[in-house]
Write a protein that holds these residues in place. Structure first.
Motif, PDB file in Angstrom:
ATOM      1  N   CYS A 200       0.828  -1.212   0.000  1.00 47.17           N
ATOM      2  CA  CYS A 200       0.000   0.000   0.000  1.00 47.17           C
ATOM      3  C   CYS A 200       0.864   1.265   0.000  1.00 47.17           C
ATOM      4  O   CYS A 200       0.329   2.375  -0.104  1.00 47.17           O
ATOM      5  CB  CYS A 200      -0.950   0.012   1.197  1.00 47.17           C
ATOM      6  SG  CYS A 200      -0.155   0.296   2.789  1.00 47.17           S
TER       7      CYS A 200
ATOM      8  N   HIS B 144      -0.147  -2.303  11.692  1.00 52.09           N
ATOM      9  CA  HIS B 144      -0.424  -1.797  10.340  1.00 52.09           C
ATOM     10  C   HIS B 144      -1.464  -2.686   9.649  1.00 52.09           C
ATOM     11  O   HIS B 144      -2.427  -2.182   9.070  1.00 52.09           O
ATOM     12  CB  HIS B 144       0.862  -1.751   9.520  1.00 52.09           C
ATOM     13  CG  HIS B 144       0.623  -1.414   8.084  1.00 52.09           C
ATOM     14  ND1 HIS B 144       0.334  -0.132   7.667  1.00 52.09           N
ATOM     15  CD2 HIS B 144       0.576  -2.189   6.969  1.00 52.09           C
ATOM     16  CE1 HIS B 144       0.137  -0.145   6.348  1.00 52.09           C
ATOM     17  NE2 HIS B 144       0.279  -1.375   5.912  1.00 52.09           N
TER      18      HIS B 144
ATOM     19  N   VAL C  10      -4.905  -0.982   8.679  1.00 52.36           N
ATOM     20  CA  VAL C  10      -5.040  -0.622   7.269  1.00 52.36           C
ATOM     21  C   VAL C  10      -5.632  -1.752   6.433  1.00 52.36           C
ATOM     22  O   VAL C  10      -6.381  -1.502   5.486  1.00 52.36           O
ATOM     23  CB  VAL C  10      -3.660  -0.192   6.686  1.00 52.36           C
ATOM     24  CG1 VAL C  10      -3.774   0.173   5.214  1.00 52.36           C
ATOM     25  CG2 VAL C  10      -3.083   0.967   7.483  1.00 52.36           C
ATOM     26  N   HIS C  11      -5.299  -2.997   6.788  1.00 51.05           N
ATOM     27  CA  HIS C  11      -5.715  -4.118   5.933  1.00 51.05           C
ATOM     28  C   HIS C  11      -6.643  -5.090   6.638  1.00 51.05           C
ATOM     29  O   HIS C  11      -6.695  -6.267   6.304  1.00 51.05           O
ATOM     30  CB  HIS C  11      -4.471  -4.847   5.409  1.00 51.05           C
ATOM     31  CG  HIS C  11      -3.549  -3.946   4.649  1.00 51.05           C
ATOM     32  ND1 HIS C  11      -3.906  -3.384   3.449  1.00 51.05           N
ATOM     33  CD2 HIS C  11      -2.298  -3.483   4.936  1.00 51.05           C
ATOM     34  CE1 HIS C  11      -2.898  -2.621   3.018  1.00 51.05           C
ATOM     35  NE2 HIS C  11      -1.925  -2.654   3.906  1.00 51.05           N
TER      36      HIS C  11
HETATM   37 ZN   LIG Z   1      -0.165  -1.675   3.936  1.00 53.27          ZN
END
Ligand SMILES: [Zn+2]
Length: 144
Positions: A123, A134, A138-139
């Protein structure tokens, strides 16, 4: 109350993965290599990580319907002992593995592959070895 759902996922044998919401909590399937006079169906309730392997239950049955009934009985005993943390452990592991495969597919290096201990996620964000936060922020759900 969340219901159990089944998704067929055959390898060599007819196999059904059983889900509680989005968590794969067990399976029911034809047993490989058993004599014709033996139970042809097997079932297993449990998932890892999330619950300890010793807590998992399994058995065999003559028919799919019998296996399903046994599965549901075992699930009714296990389910009240579980908390959101149990399911969350499994989800985080699911997402981590999906994220890792996506990193490989995109040709990205894992932070552990770099001497600095840092890398770049697909990303675009810089990520340290301890990249769980993370992935979680984010995912989240990448493994769905
Ligand atoms: Zn990422």
């Amino acid at each position: 109350m969340t219901a159990l759902t089944r998704r067929r996922s055959d390898n060599d044998q007819e196999t059904w993965h059983v889900y509680f919401g989005d968590v794969h909590v067990g399976s029911i399937g034809l047993r490989a290599g058993v004599p014709t006079g033996a139970d042809q169906w097997g079932w297993r309730v449990g998932f890892y990580p999330g619950i300890e392997p010793g807590t998992q239950r399994s058995g065999s049955a003559a028919t799919f319907d019998d296996a399903r009934v046994a599965f549901e009985g075992a699930w009714r005993q296990l389910e009240p002992t579980l908390t959101e943390d149990n399911y969350e452990s499994w989800r985080l592991s699911r997402d981590f593995h999906a994220w890792k495969y996506r990193m490989w597919d995109e040709g990205c290096r894992m932070p552990t592959q770099n001497q600095s201990g840092w890398s770049k996620c697909f990303c675009g964000e810089s990520i340290p070895v301890a990249c769980d936060a993370h992935i979680r922020s984010v995912h989240r759900g990448i493994g769905l």
